[in-house]
Motif scaffolding. Structure first.
Motif, PDB file in Angstrom:
ATOM      1  N   GLY A 175      -0.780   1.058  -9.189  1.00 36.90           N
ATOM      2  CA  GLY A 175      -2.098   0.431  -9.064  1.00 36.90           C
ATOM      3  C   GLY A 175      -2.002  -1.063  -8.804  1.00 36.90           C
ATOM      4  O   GLY A 175      -2.743  -1.612  -7.978  1.00 36.90           O
ATOM      5  N   PHE A 176      -1.075  -1.732  -9.495  1.00 36.56           N
ATOM      6  CA  PHE A 176      -0.897  -3.171  -9.267  1.00 36.56           C
ATOM      7  C   PHE A 176      -0.382  -3.444  -7.858  1.00 36.56           C
ATOM      8  O   PHE A 176      -0.776  -4.434  -7.230  1.00 36.56           O
ATOM      9  N   LEU A 177       0.475  -2.570  -7.340  1.00 35.39           N
ATOM     10  CA  LEU A 177       0.927  -2.741  -5.957  1.00 35.39           C
ATOM     11  C   LEU A 177      -0.224  -2.555  -4.974  1.00 35.39           C
ATOM     12  O   LEU A 177      -0.314  -3.279  -3.977  1.00 35.39           O
ATOM     13  N   LEU A 178      -1.106  -1.596  -5.246  1.00 36.48           N
ATOM     14  CA  LEU A 178      -2.279  -1.425  -4.388  1.00 36.48           C
ATOM     15  C   LEU A 178      -3.160  -2.664  -4.436  1.00 36.48           C
ATOM     16  O   LEU A 178      -3.634  -3.146  -3.393  1.00 36.48           O
ATOM     17  N   LEU A 179      -3.376  -3.189  -5.637  1.00 34.01           N
ATOM     18  CA  LEU A 179      -4.149  -4.436  -5.759  1.00 34.01           C
ATOM     19  C   LEU A 179      -3.469  -5.579  -5.015  1.00 34.01           C
ATOM     20  O   LEU A 179      -4.134  -6.378  -4.338  1.00 34.01           O
ATOM     21  N   TRP A 183       4.499  10.596 -20.286  1.00 34.23           N
ATOM     22  CA  TRP A 183       4.951   9.200 -20.283  1.00 34.23           C
ATOM     23  C   TRP A 183       4.987   8.635 -18.865  1.00 34.23           C
ATOM     24  O   TRP A 183       4.983   7.413 -18.685  1.00 34.23           O
ATOM     25  N   LEU A 184       4.986   9.500 -17.851  1.00 39.85           N
ATOM     26  CA  LEU A 184       4.907   9.009 -16.469  1.00 39.85           C
ATOM     27  C   LEU A 184       3.619   8.232 -16.227  1.00 39.85           C
ATOM     28  O   LEU A 184       3.553   7.417 -15.317  1.00 39.85           O
ATOM     29  N   GLY A 185       2.618   8.507 -17.059  1.00 39.05           N
ATOM     30  CA  GLY A 185       1.370   7.749 -16.950  1.00 39.05           C
ATOM     31  C   GLY A 185       1.572   6.257 -17.135  1.00 39.05           C
ATOM     32  O   GLY A 185       0.761   5.462 -16.668  1.00 39.05           O
ATOM     33  N   ALA A 186       2.674   5.869 -17.779  1.00 38.76           N
ATOM     34  CA  ALA A 186       2.978   4.445 -17.931  1.00 38.76           C
ATOM     35  C   ALA A 186       3.436   3.819 -16.620  1.00 38.76           C
ATOM     36  O   ALA A 186       3.383   2.596 -16.457  1.00 38.76           O
ATOM     37  N   VAL A 187       3.878   4.641 -15.674  1.00 39.75           N
ATOM     38  CA  VAL A 187       4.317   4.139 -14.365  1.00 39.75           C
ATOM     39  C   VAL A 187       3.133   4.013 -13.407  1.00 39.75           C
ATOM     40  O   VAL A 187       3.148   3.184 -12.495  1.00 39.75           O
ATOM     41  N   THR A 188       2.104   4.809 -13.620  1.00 39.55           N
ATOM     42  CA  THR A 188       0.947   4.833 -12.718  1.00 39.55           C
ATOM     43  C   THR A 188       0.349   3.440 -12.495  1.00 39.55           C
ATOM     44  O   THR A 188       0.065   3.083 -11.341  1.00 39.55           O
ATOM     45  N   PRO A 189       0.173   2.621 -13.542  1.00 40.12           N
ATOM     46  CA  PRO A 189      -0.394   1.287 -13.304  1.00 40.12           C
ATOM     47  C   PRO A 189       0.468   0.384 -12.419  1.00 40.12           C
ATOM     48  O   PRO A 189      -0.061  -0.503 -11.751  1.00 40.12           O
ATOM     49  N   PHE A 215       0.830  -1.203   0.000  1.00 44.19           N
ATOM     50  CA  PHE A 215       0.000   0.000   0.000  1.00 44.19           C
ATOM     51  C   PHE A 215       0.872   1.264   0.000  1.00 44.19           C
ATOM     52  O   PHE A 215       0.590   2.221  -0.724  1.00 44.19           O
ATOM     53  N   ALA A 216       1.926   1.272   0.810  1.00 43.86           N
ATOM     54  CA  ALA A 216       2.790   2.453   0.908  1.00 43.86           C
ATOM     55  C   ALA A 216       3.484   2.749  -0.422  1.00 43.86           C
ATOM     56  O   ALA A 216       3.452   3.885  -0.916  1.00 43.86           O
ATOM     57  N   LEU A 217       4.096   1.734  -1.007  1.00 44.10           N
ATOM     58  CA  LEU A 217       4.796   1.939  -2.276  1.00 44.10           C
ATOM     59  C   LEU A 217       3.819   2.181  -3.416  1.00 44.10           C
ATOM     60  O   LEU A 217       4.037   3.048  -4.274  1.00 44.10           O
ATOM     61  N   GLY A 218       2.724   1.434  -3.424  1.00 45.04           N
ATOM     62  CA  GLY A 218       1.729   1.591  -4.476  1.00 45.04           C
ATOM     63  C   GLY A 218       1.110   2.979  -4.478  1.00 45.04           C
ATOM     64  O   GLY A 218       0.962   3.605  -5.530  1.00 45.04           O
TER      65      GLY A 218
END
Length: 138
Positions: free
Chosen positions: A102-106, A93-99, A72-75
């Motif tokens: 999201g995967f870390l939150l999941l 292009w930072l938008g490519a890092v956003t997921p 949760f912290a890193l995500g």
């Protein structure tokens, strides 16, 4: 006694989330709708997960629950941080890092589920009469 390192990061996430939400509401009134949307989404996700990190820090034995807190912290840092950066003009292009965030939150939510399942199996908290499958430190 809470797990202090995770509680510290929860406090940082809460501080930044409130600050960014307030900044979006007051200082960016004339900003592009996409920038306001990114700030709003980032602040919302960061604040939700800051609250979850507080709860996890209070109940974080070694194992899946503690790993969930760190996910949760890193995500939240990656997810919200990249949205904030783009809202303030960083390259899209930072938008490519956003997921990745999201995967870390999941993953954190999945680990929370694993903890709940393992705590209720074979003598877990429910077998001892507790109403919660997650046992917090007293």
């Amino acid at each position: 006694m809470p797990y202090a390192p995770l509680l510290f990061f929860a406090a940082i996430h809460g501080l930044i989330g409130v600050g960014m939400g307030a900044f979006a509401a007051h200082a960016m009134a004339g900003a592009a709708p996409s920038s306001l949307g990114w700030l709003d989404t980032g602040a919302r996700y960061q604040l939700i997960h800051a609250g979850v990190m507080v709860a996890v820090s209070l109940c974080a034995p070694a194992g899946p629950l503690r790993w969930a807190g760190w996910a949760f912290a890193l995500g939240a840092a990656l997810f919200s941080g990249t949205l904030y950066a783009m809202a303030f003009g960083a390259p899209l292009w930072l938008g490519a890092v956003t997921p990745v965030g999201g995967f870390l939150l999941l993953g954190g939510w999945a680990l929370l589920g694993v903890q709940a399942l393992t705590a209720t199996r074979g003598g877990g908290a429910r077998a001892r009469g507790s109403r919660s499958p997650l046992r917090c430190r007293g």
